[in-house]
Design a protein around this motif. Structure first.
Motif, PDB file in Angstrom:
ATOM      1  N   CYS A 173      22.281  15.027  -8.252  1.00  0.00           N
ATOM      2  CA  CYS A 173      20.829  14.862  -8.352  1.00  0.00           C
ATOM      3  C   CYS A 173      20.340  14.070  -7.146  1.00  0.00           C
ATOM      4  O   CYS A 173      20.749  12.917  -6.949  1.00  0.00           O
ATOM      5  N   LEU A 174      19.508  14.693  -6.346  1.00  0.00           N
ATOM      6  CA  LEU A 174      18.906  14.026  -5.181  1.00  0.00           C
ATOM      7  C   LEU A 174      17.469  13.703  -5.542  1.00  0.00           C
ATOM      8  O   LEU A 174      16.722  14.590  -5.968  1.00  0.00           O
ATOM      9  N   THR A 175      17.108  12.436  -5.381  1.00  0.00           N
ATOM     10  CA  THR A 175      15.783  12.037  -5.847  1.00  0.00           C
ATOM     11  C   THR A 175      14.903  11.402  -4.769  1.00  0.00           C
ATOM     12  O   THR A 175      15.261  10.381  -4.197  1.00  0.00           O
ATOM     13  N   PRO A 176      13.752  12.031  -4.504  1.00  0.00           N
ATOM     14  CA  PRO A 176      12.709  11.382  -3.701  1.00  0.00           C
ATOM     15  C   PRO A 176      11.841  10.517  -4.623  1.00  0.00           C
ATOM     16  O   PRO A 176      12.232  10.268  -5.767  1.00  0.00           O
ATOM     17  N   GLY A 177      10.692  10.076  -4.135  1.00  0.00           N
ATOM     18  CA  GLY A 177       9.807   9.262  -4.977  1.00  0.00           C
ATOM     19  C   GLY A 177      10.365   7.868  -5.146  1.00  0.00           C
ATOM     20  O   GLY A 177      10.318   7.274  -6.224  1.00  0.00           O
ATOM     21  N   ILE A 178      10.929   7.320  -4.081  1.00  0.00           N
ATOM     22  CA  ILE A 178      11.557   5.999  -4.120  1.00  0.00           C
ATOM     23  C   ILE A 178      10.658   5.000  -3.397  1.00  0.00           C
ATOM     24  O   ILE A 178      10.176   5.278  -2.296  1.00  0.00           O
ATOM     25  N   ARG A 179      10.438   3.870  -3.996  1.00  0.00           N
ATOM     26  CA  ARG A 179       9.651   2.812  -3.350  1.00  0.00           C
ATOM     27  C   ARG A 179      10.335   1.468  -3.538  1.00  0.00           C
ATOM     28  O   ARG A 179      10.562   1.047  -4.675  1.00  0.00           O
ATOM     29  N   SER A 183       6.307  -2.205  -1.755  1.00  0.00           N
ATOM     30  CA  SER A 183       5.737  -1.254  -0.791  1.00  0.00           C
ATOM     31  C   SER A 183       4.730  -0.354  -1.501  1.00  0.00           C
ATOM     32  O   SER A 183       4.770  -0.189  -2.716  1.00  0.00           O
ATOM     33  N   SER A 184       3.838   0.216  -0.706  1.00  0.00           N
ATOM     34  CA  SER A 184       2.753   0.998  -1.291  1.00  0.00           C
ATOM     35  C   SER A 184       3.280   2.329  -1.832  1.00  0.00           C
ATOM     36  O   SER A 184       4.170   2.942  -1.253  1.00  0.00           O
ATOM     37  N   GLY A 186       1.665   5.068  -1.992  1.00  0.00           N
ATOM     38  CA  GLY A 186       1.121   6.231  -1.286  1.00  0.00           C
ATOM     39  C   GLY A 186       0.711   7.274  -2.303  1.00  0.00           C
ATOM     40  O   GLY A 186       0.115   6.947  -3.331  1.00  0.00           O
ATOM     41  N   ASP A 187       1.049   8.551  -2.054  1.00  0.00           N
ATOM     42  CA  ASP A 187       0.666   9.602  -2.996  1.00  0.00           C
ATOM     43  C   ASP A 187       1.762   9.873  -4.033  1.00  0.00           C
ATOM     44  O   ASP A 187       1.661  10.797  -4.817  1.00  0.00           O
ATOM     45  N   GLN A 188       2.805   9.059  -4.027  1.00  0.00           N
ATOM     46  CA  GLN A 188       3.882   9.246  -4.996  1.00  0.00           C
ATOM     47  C   GLN A 188       3.483   8.614  -6.328  1.00  0.00           C
ATOM     48  O   GLN A 188       2.864   7.562  -6.367  1.00  0.00           O
ATOM     49  N   LYS A 189       3.854   9.283  -7.421  1.00  0.00           N
ATOM     50  CA  LYS A 189       3.591   8.735  -8.746  1.00  0.00           C
ATOM     51  C   LYS A 189       4.926   8.483  -9.438  1.00  0.00           C
ATOM     52  O   LYS A 189       5.926   9.075  -9.092  1.00  0.00           O
ATOM     53  N   ARG A 190       4.928   7.621 -10.405  1.00  0.00           N
ATOM     54  CA  ARG A 190       6.137   7.337 -11.195  1.00  0.00           C
ATOM     55  C   ARG A 190       7.333   7.062 -10.287  1.00  0.00           C
ATOM     56  O   ARG A 190       8.361   7.725 -10.381  1.00  0.00           O
ATOM     57  N   VAL A 191       7.171   6.111  -9.387  1.00  0.00           N
ATOM     58  CA  VAL A 191       8.222   5.803  -8.423  1.00  0.00           C
ATOM     59  C   VAL A 191       9.275   4.891  -9.046  1.00  0.00           C
ATOM     60  O   VAL A 191       9.020   4.214 -10.046  1.00  0.00           O
ATOM     61  N   VAL A 192      10.464   4.876  -8.477  1.00  0.00           N
ATOM     62  CA  VAL A 192      11.498   3.910  -8.867  1.00  0.00           C
ATOM     63  C   VAL A 192      12.028   3.233  -7.602  1.00  0.00           C
ATOM     64  O   VAL A 192      11.880   3.764  -6.499  1.00  0.00           O
ATOM     65  N   THR A 193      12.648   2.073  -7.757  1.00  0.00           N
ATOM     66  CA  THR A 193      13.236   1.386  -6.607  1.00  0.00           C
ATOM     67  C   THR A 193      14.607   2.012  -6.311  1.00  0.00           C
ATOM     68  O   THR A 193      15.184   2.685  -7.179  1.00  0.00           O
ATOM     69  N   ILE A 211      10.167   3.446   5.135  1.00  0.00           N
ATOM     70  CA  ILE A 211      10.976   3.116   6.314  1.00  0.00           C
ATOM     71  C   ILE A 211      10.255   3.549   7.594  1.00  0.00           C
ATOM     72  O   ILE A 211      10.088   2.762   8.523  1.00  0.00           O
ATOM     73  N   THR A 212       9.794   4.799   7.624  1.00  0.00           N
ATOM     74  CA  THR A 212       9.234   5.328   8.887  1.00  0.00           C
ATOM     75  C   THR A 212       7.922   4.648   9.284  1.00  0.00           C
ATOM     76  O   THR A 212       7.624   4.522  10.463  1.00  0.00           O
ATOM     77  N   GLN A 213       7.138   4.215   8.295  1.00  0.00           N
ATOM     78  CA  GLN A 213       5.842   3.583   8.597  1.00  0.00           C
ATOM     79  C   GLN A 213       5.912   2.064   8.514  1.00  0.00           C
ATOM     80  O   GLN A 213       4.882   1.397   8.577  1.00  0.00           O
ATOM     81  N   ALA A 214       7.099   1.516   8.336  1.00  0.00           N
ATOM     82  CA  ALA A 214       7.215   0.058   8.214  1.00  0.00           C
ATOM     83  C   ALA A 214       6.947  -0.607   9.559  1.00  0.00           C
ATOM     84  O   ALA A 214       7.145   0.000  10.616  1.00  0.00           O
TER      85      ALA A 214
END
Ligand code: C5P
Length: 233
Positions: A173-179, A183-184, A186-193, A211-214
């Motif tokens: 399982c590869l998961t995006p939506g990580i914050r 950190s803000s 953005g347009d992601q909802k239901r994020v996890v660390t 990371i890229t906008q830090a």
């Protein structure tokens, strides 16, 4: 257990900005990066060769979906480029996914996208005429992905436990939506660390803008790395 690298989403518009970004990292720091449609269509296969030549690993996120023969030939081209991971839409069907695997070969990881996380259950019913729950559709596609001999799926961290229950721990399982904390969203909802994703059982995480906008991408990367690997900060 070996430490795992978070996958950095290189969501940049062109090769120049990617090169500038990668120069921020020490040469011996070998990264795992994701190249998506925007960058690939703007910079072409050369950007994959460039990143590979630096010794980084590449997830080429092009979400192929076409007739089996076309997908097989396209995957063979991507295998030649040396990608480490690629993906398709599970909606293309088992035959298409098997063809993708044949084209790509056994070396690189091959994942499927089930339902895009931007699709609501309402939209799925109305647009795709799939009259079931979103969770059921994701689980159905995940089973077809497994049947076709792929390695796993791209999914929300919130789906990992249920997917692993059905398909076992080995199914990736590869998961995006990580914050990272603080950190803000953005347009992601239901994020996890990153650390929560680890506890949930994600095998790979994709992290882009944190990371890229830090202000300091290198330190942001190390912070994500440590949280993902549960190392003391
Ligand atoms: O910047 P951010 O961390 O939100 O980037 C996440 C990356 O993962 C982007 O490249 C985005 O397209 C991708 N992605 C996602 N959600 C999904 C599938 C892919 O955010 N469900």
């Amino acid at each position: 257990m070996r430490e795992k690298r978070p996958i950095i989403a290189l969501d940049f518009p062109n090769a120049e900005s990617v090169k500038a970004f990668l120069k921020l990292f020490p040469a011996e720091e070998k990264l795992f990066v994701k190249i998506g449609m925007e960058l690939y269509y703007s910079a072409g296969p050369d950007i994959v060769r460039y990143v590979k030549d630096l010794g980084h690993s590449v997830f080429l996120d092009l979400k192929l979906h076409d007739i089996p023969n076309t997908v097989k030939s396209a995957m063979a081209v991507l295998a030649e480029l040396g990608v480490d991971m690629a993906n398709v839409h599970a909606a293309g069907g088992v035959e298409m996914m098997k063809a993708a695997r044949e084209g790509l070969g056994q070396g690189p990881k091959l994942l499927a996208v089930t339902q895009l996380t931007s699709t609501s259950e309402e939209q799925m019913r109305a647009d795709q005429n799939i009259q079931t729950t979103l969770a059921e559709s994701v689980s159905h596609y995940a089973q077809k992905t497994n049947l076709a001999g792929l390695d796993g799926i791209v999914c929300s961290a919130h789906e990992v436990v249920a997917i692993k229950q059905v398909l076992g721990e080995e199914f990736l399982c590869l998961t995006p939506g990580i914050r990272p904390i603080g950190s803000s969203e953005g347009d992601q909802k239901r994020v996890v660390t990153p650390n929560q994703a680890r506890s949930i059982g994600s095998d790979y995480i994709v992290v882009g803008r944190p990371i890229t906008q830090a202000q300091d991408p290198l330190n942001a990367y190390y912070a994500v790395y440590k949280s993902w690997n549960d190392l003391d900060v």
